[in-house]
Each structure stands twice: as structure tokens, then as C-alpha cells.
Write an enzyme that holds these catalytic residues in place. Structure first.
Site, PDB file in Angstrom:
ATOM      1  N   GLU A  59       0.910  -1.336   0.015  1.00  0.00           N
ATOM      2  CA  GLU A  59       0.008   0.082   0.093  1.00  0.00           C
ATOM      3  C   GLU A  59       0.781   1.231  -0.087  1.00  0.00           C
ATOM      4  O   GLU A  59       0.564   2.068  -0.738  1.00  0.00           O
ATOM      5  CB  GLU A  59      -1.050  -0.134   1.376  1.00  0.00           C
ATOM      6  CG  GLU A  59      -2.286  -0.975   0.959  1.00  0.00           C
ATOM      7  CD  GLU A  59      -1.865  -2.444   1.444  1.00  0.00           C
ATOM      8  OE1 GLU A  59      -0.754  -2.659   1.608  1.00  0.00           O
ATOM      9  OE2 GLU A  59      -2.728  -3.120   1.429  1.00  0.00           O
ATOM     10  N   HIS A 100     -10.960  -5.747   9.418  1.00  0.00           N
ATOM     11  CA  HIS A 100     -11.331  -5.713   8.061  1.00  0.00           C
ATOM     12  C   HIS A 100     -12.655  -5.244   8.122  1.00  0.00           C
ATOM     13  O   HIS A 100     -13.551  -5.520   7.346  1.00  0.00           O
ATOM     14  CB  HIS A 100     -11.419  -7.138   7.417  1.00  0.00           C
ATOM     15  CG  HIS A 100     -10.144  -7.923   7.015  1.00  0.00           C
ATOM     16  ND1 HIS A 100      -9.217  -8.180   8.061  1.00  0.00           N
ATOM     17  CD2 HIS A 100      -9.958  -8.136   5.650  1.00  0.00           C
ATOM     18  CE1 HIS A 100      -8.199  -8.598   7.139  1.00  0.00           C
ATOM     19  NE2 HIS A 100      -8.591  -8.667   6.126  1.00  0.00           N
TER      20      HIS A 100
END
Lengths: 323, 314
Positions: free
Chosen positions: A60, A127
């Protein structure tokens, strides 16, 4: 007219931008053949090829940083962060680079970071988070959170045509949402205009993203009891439509702000404060907040459900507010 | 850039950085700054090899990179003075400089922060099919950031036109490279990503210029990224007010014997490319240029504080 889902309209809006503007390209983990973890980019690789629909390694900071550099040079990258939880890895690039380009350097950074947020699917503490609060206090980042199918397209079009970075929040429970829409895309919508979901005189419920449908259902429950609640959908957190918030608060005199994330340090506090600063003299009761408790979001269905606000708990808060 | 211009540029940087240190001591500028005394050959040798369309990202120690790329000393100094005529009208300061019109994308004050940004510049160049190469300066300290490894992998995977130039000056603030790098040669990191690499003496202007030119050619011809390590020595402290207690004065004295400007002057004289009089004149010119820059900065107006919150968005 046709029936279209939130996922589908996002895909169509991205495809439209890719077709019309050669500077647009997509980047993210598993967005190509796999179509993204939630299927938003499914089929785009086939039409636009691997140069413009780029699968990335699980890096990322590297691919968000690269998107920022490409945007500064004139490209229009659209990055997908698979779960908003993972944006923590790229936070340095967003906070220290993307957010500073316009103000410090005078450079455009037309970057869109799309990312799914929220719980309700039992994915567990890393998540499921709604981390918009980490970015609303970083000047230079626009935070967009569409709650309907047509808004998803309308706001994404504005993000794609803009000159500054946007963090575009897609609640996981909204993806299957359906709406009857005309062929083609709905018209683009400027940032900073909240939506009055339904009108009412007794109380105002402020929500955004995945909490909007819950607030809407709460308003239906309350209406059946004779309590007419007004529901506001922020649509964009930054910029924030203070004017519409204040107008509604002045009208109803009672405000509940609903947030999916934990209570402490949440964006609901900012919303409440903005309303209080401008409309305290019109308030008939203290502004209330409904949010998740201050704990990480657990995985077990009943534990997760115990944390997340829903139509029933929103209605309960409003009943207490108007009592 | 011819050799005498290179010499002049190195002198401009040296005098600029000496002035910065003096201005801090005299309390005439505030905030912080990181000077690059001793590292001038890396900045100038690189700039001499770059083409006008190329893009450069820099580090927190970036005055030299910016001046060599063509920054006006007056506007750079004005930025350090926090004046309206500074490159970023006082909004950047020493560590945040940018002038996209000369392909200089600067740094953001976060060690390693510009490394993926440079790869983005290269990605943009590749997608548009331009002949631009992005050159990314970073230090031995930044080589320990995770994003450096991620970015090498990404650039190699996508065969992007980028040159990663490690300016190994031996120190990450006070920490010697030997105490922060498990393996002493940053260039060797290239091997595992299948990237071409080289090491060179960063205090030898001609060696830097040649090696950077080769690296740029490699990237420009579509062979993918290049990792180049220039070994130099930070004669300055880390930043203003650094008492340099972490290293011996003997070490610095020895390092001064290898500093790049005197070394290049010896070469120019030996090759009869310049006379003593030429060099003396250029020293005087560099000194005057920096004095003018200081005067320009000091006489410039302050930025308008009333507009401080403006310009966050377009």
C-alpha cells in the site's frame, strides 16, 4: 428505467471515466482478473487492459505513493484499498504527501482512493473499521461517503473530475443496494451538499454511509409511532455542509448524530459541535450521539451486532431525545 | 553543463549552505535546515547528466539538489527566510521544496517519503509514452524504510524509467550507516529485485556525472529501474545546532581531505582546463551570488498572514 446496484454503478462510472479520459487509470490489489475483493472493477481489465487496470503487489505505501506522484505529474489515478483498515499502511503517503501538495507546493493531485468500510459481515477487527475519523482532521483530503446508488456515481464523477485528493468510502453493506435509474449515469453532484432523506419536525437524525439506510428505517419505525424524524445524509464529511445541518437543527430543535465507528474521537463529535456552535439557541435538548462502544470490533455475529448502531437502537435514541 | 559551470554550481551550493549555517547562528532565519556540505558533487554531477524533461525528487537535505537543477538562490533563500518571494511563499521551508516547471519535485520532510512519489512520476511517463526518466535521491537512512523495498519491487515489476540514487553520506542523523545497515552496500539491494546497479565515489564529480548518465540511459531505453549508490560524507552536522558528539574530529579532518570541490579544482588545474585566476574569480562570483540572495530574501515582504488558511483545495 433499469435496476442497478451500487457495485454496478461504481463500475460503470469508472468505465465511463476510463473511456473518456486517457489520463485515468486504476490501481490496486486484485482489481484485474479477480475484479477487486468486492467485484467493483470486474470486467474492466478486459476492456481497458493491464496498463490502465493495474494489479499491484501487496504494498500500500508504494502504490499509493506512486499514485500520488503520477497524479502530481498529470495522470488521474484511481486507487482501490481493499479494506479501509489497510489504509493505515499508506497513511504516511496520504497525510504527509497527498494532503500537502496543493497547499504547500501549489501542485494538483487529482487522486481518488476508493475503499470499503464498515462492519456487519463478521470480518473481524482489522477488516471492518470505519477509519474516516483519521483523515477528516487532515486538511487537504476530501472525504466522500455516498449512501445511495445514484450518489455513488454522482459523487465519484465529481471525484474523478476534481483536482485534489479524495478518499471515497464505500460501505460493504451498500454494495448490493439496488435502485431504479434511467439508462446512463446520473448527473454529477458537487461536494458539500447534504441530502435530506426524509423531512420531519420532531428530531433530526444525521448519518453517513452505511448508517443512512439504518437511520431511514428508524424514521419509518418512528413515523408509525407518530414521531416525524428528519434524516440527513452528509454525503461528504469534508467538505461538510454545515448550513443544511444547522437549518435542520433549528427546525427540529433535537439532534441525534449516528456513527458506525467508536464513540470517542469520532466525526459525530465534530458534527454535533458544528450544530451546537451555530444553533445552540434553537436546541430543545442536548445533542445526542449514537456510536459503537470504545472497543475494537469483534468477529462473532452477536458481539459485532452488539457494537453497531442499527434502526432499532437509533429509534430508541430518538424516543429518548423527544421525550 | 560544462565543467566550469559544474565547478561554479558546486561553489554556489557550498557558499549557500555555509550562509545558511551562519544565518542560523546569527538568528536571522528560524525553523530548521539540513545542509549538504561535502556532498556537492553528487548534486551537481547528477544535474549535469539529467535532461530538461527529467523529473527529480529530493530529500530533507535538498538545497544542493534544487540549486543544481536550476533553482534561483534568491528565491530558495527567501523560502528559508519565510518570505513571500520564496519558492513556496513560506509555506514549505527548508525541507519542502518544489518547482515542477524545472522538473524538481522536491521532498516532504519524511525520510523516504519521496521514493514512491518518484516511481509515480516514472509511471506517468511510461503511461504517456514520454522520454522522461524520474531520478530519486534518497539517503542511507531512507534505505531502512519499508517503502524503499516495496518501491524497488514495484518499479522492477513494472520496468519503470526511474533511477534510485542513494546518497550514502555515512550518517542517518547521528547513526552511522554501519549501525543502521546490516549490509554496508545499499546498491546490493538491487540484486534481489533484478535491478541494474552501480556504486561510485560520490565525491568525484566526473564519476558521478558518468555513472548517472549511464543509469539514465539504461532507464530511458526501457531497461527498467537502476539503483546507484554514491558514497560521500556529510561534513555538516545533521541539522542546525548539531554538536556532532557522535563522531571524532579526526574523522572529520580526514573527510575534509577528500571533499569534492578542492579535488575537482586540482583536476581542472592539472588538465589545464582552468587557471588559478579563473578559480579565484569563480569563488568571488559564488560569494557575491549568495550575498545577493540573502539581500533579496531579507528585503522581500512577508507572506500575507490573512490568507494563511486559503489554498487548501483548488
Amino acid at each position: 428505467m433499469r435496476t442497478v446496484t451500487y457495485t454496478q454503478i461504481l463500475r460503470e462510472t469508472l468505465a465511463d471515466a476510463l473511456r473518456r479520459d486517457p489520463r485515468v487509470f486504476l490501481m490496486g490489489e486484485d482489481i484485474g482478473t479477480y475484479g477487486g475483493a468486492f467485484g467493483v472493477t470486474r470486467g474492466l481489465l478486459q476492456e481497458f487492459g493491464p496498463e490502465r487496470v493495474r494489479d499491484t503487489p501487496i504494498s500500500e505505501p508504494a502504490f499509493v505513493g506512486a499514485a500520488i506522484g503520477a497524479a502530481a505529474a498529470g495522470s488521474r489515478p484511481v486507487v482501490e484499498i481493499m479494506f479501509m483498515d489497510f489504509i493505515a499502511l499508506a497513511a504516511d503517503q496520504l497525510i504527509n504527501m497527498a494532503a500537502k501538495l496543493r497547499y504547500v507546493y501549489g501542485v494538483s493531485c487529482p487522486l481518488v482512493v476508493r475503499t470499503p468500510i464498515g462492519g456487519g459481515r463478521g470480518y473481524g477487527a482489522t477488516h471492518s473499521q470505519s477509519l474516516e475519523r483519521l483523515f477528516t482532521g487532515v486538511p487537504g483530503l476530501q472525504i466522500v461517503a455516498p449512501a445511495t446508488v445514484s450518489d455513488a456515481s454522482a459523487l465519484l464523477q465529481t471525484a474523478l473530475a476534481g483536482a485534489d485528493p479524495v478518499i471515497f468510502l464505500e460501505h460493504k453493506l451498500l454494495y448490493p443496494l439496488r435502485e431504479e435509474l434511467p439508462e446512463g449515469l446520473p448527473p454529477a453532484l458537487p461536494f458539500g451538499r447534504a441530502r435530506v432523506v426524509c423531512e420531519g419536525r420532531r428530531a433530526t437524525i444525521v448519518a453517513w454511509s452505511g448508517m443512512v439506510p439504518q437511520a431511514e428505517r428508524a424514521a419509518e419505525l418512528l413515523a408509525a409511532e407518530g414521531i416525524q424524524a428528519e434524516v440527513l445524509d452528509l454525503r461528504t464529511l469534508v467538505p461538510l455542509d454545515t448550513e443544511t445541518l444547522v437549518a435542520s437543527a433549528r427546525k427540529t430543535g433535537r439532534v441525534l448524530v449516528v456513527e458506525e465507528g467508536p464513540r470517542t474521537g469520532g466525526f459525530a463529535a465534530e458534527v454535533a459541535c458544528r450544530i451546537f456552535e451555530a444553533a445552540h439557541d434553537s436546541l430543545d435538548a442536548p445533542i445526542r450521539r449514537l456510536a459503537a462502544p470504545d472497543c475494537p470490533l469483534p468477529a462473532a455475529r452477536n458481539l459485532e451486532a452488539a457494537c453497531l448502531p442499527n434502526a432499532e437502537s437509533i429509534a430508541t435514541e430518538v424516543r429518548a431525545l423527544v421525550r | 553543463m560544462d565543467l566550469l559551470t559544474c565547478h561554479e554550481q558546486m561553489l554556489t551550493i557550498r557558499r549557500f549552505e555555509e550562509a545558511v549555517e551562519r544565518l542560523f547562528r546569527e538568528g536571522r532565519i528560524g525553523g530548521t535546515a539540513h545542509t549538504c556540505i561535502g556532498q556537492e558533487a553528487v548534486a551537481v554531477g547528477t544535474a549535469a547528466a539529467l535532461q530538461p524533461q527529467d523529473a527529480v525528487t529530493s530529500t530533507h537535505r535538498g538545497h544542493g539538489h534544487f540549486l543544481a537543477r536550476g533553482a534561483e538562490p534568491g528565491r530558495l533563500m527567501a523560502e528559508l527566510f519565510g518570505r513571500a518571494t520564496g519558492y513556496l511563499r513560506g509555506r514549505g521551508g527548508s525541507q519542502m521544496m518544489m518547482d515542477a516547471s524545472i522538473g524538481f519535485y522536491g521532498a516532504n520532510g519524511i525520510t523516504g517519503g519521496s521514493i514512491p512519489f518518484a516511481v509515480g512520476l516514472a509511471l506517468d511517463a511510461k503511461l504517456r509514452g514520454t522520454k522522461r526518466v524520474a531520478l530519486c535521491f534518497f539517503g542511507d537512512g531512507a534505505a531502512s524504510q519499508g517503502v524503499f523495498h516495496e518501491t524497488l519491487n514495484l518499479a522492477a515489476l513494472w520496468k519503470l524509467p526511474v533511477v534510485f540514487l542513494c546518497e550514502n553520506n555515512g550518517y542517518a542523523m547521528s547513526t552511522t550507516a554501519s549501525r543502521s545497515l546490516a549490509h554496508p552496500h545499499v546498491a546490493d539491494r538491487a540484486t534481489v529485485y533484478g535491478i541494474a546497479s552501480a556504486q561510485t565515489d560520490g565525491n568525484d564529480l566526473l564519476a558521478v556525472r558518468q555513472t548517472v548518465a549511464d543509469a539514465l540511459d539504461h532507464a530511458r531505453c526501457g531497461h527498467g529501474p537502476f539503483l546507484l549508490e554514491c558514497r560521500t560524507y556529510r561534513l555538516s552536522g545533521h541539522s542546525r545546532g548539531d554538536p556532532r558528539e557522535y563522531r571524532a574530529r579526526d574523522e572529520e579532518t580526514a573527510a575534509w581531505q577528500r571533499e569534492p570541490i578542492a579535488r575537482f579544482e586540482a583536476y581542472l588545474l592539472a588538465q589545464k582546463l582552468a587557471t588559478d585566476a579563473d578559480l579565484t574569480a569563480r569563488h568571488a562570483a559564488a560569494k557575491a551570488r549568495i550575498e545577493q540572495a540573502i539581500q533579496f530574501a531579507e528585503e522581500s515582504p512577508l507572506p500575507d498572514a490573512a490568507s494563511v488558511a486559503q489554498g487548501v483545495f483548488a
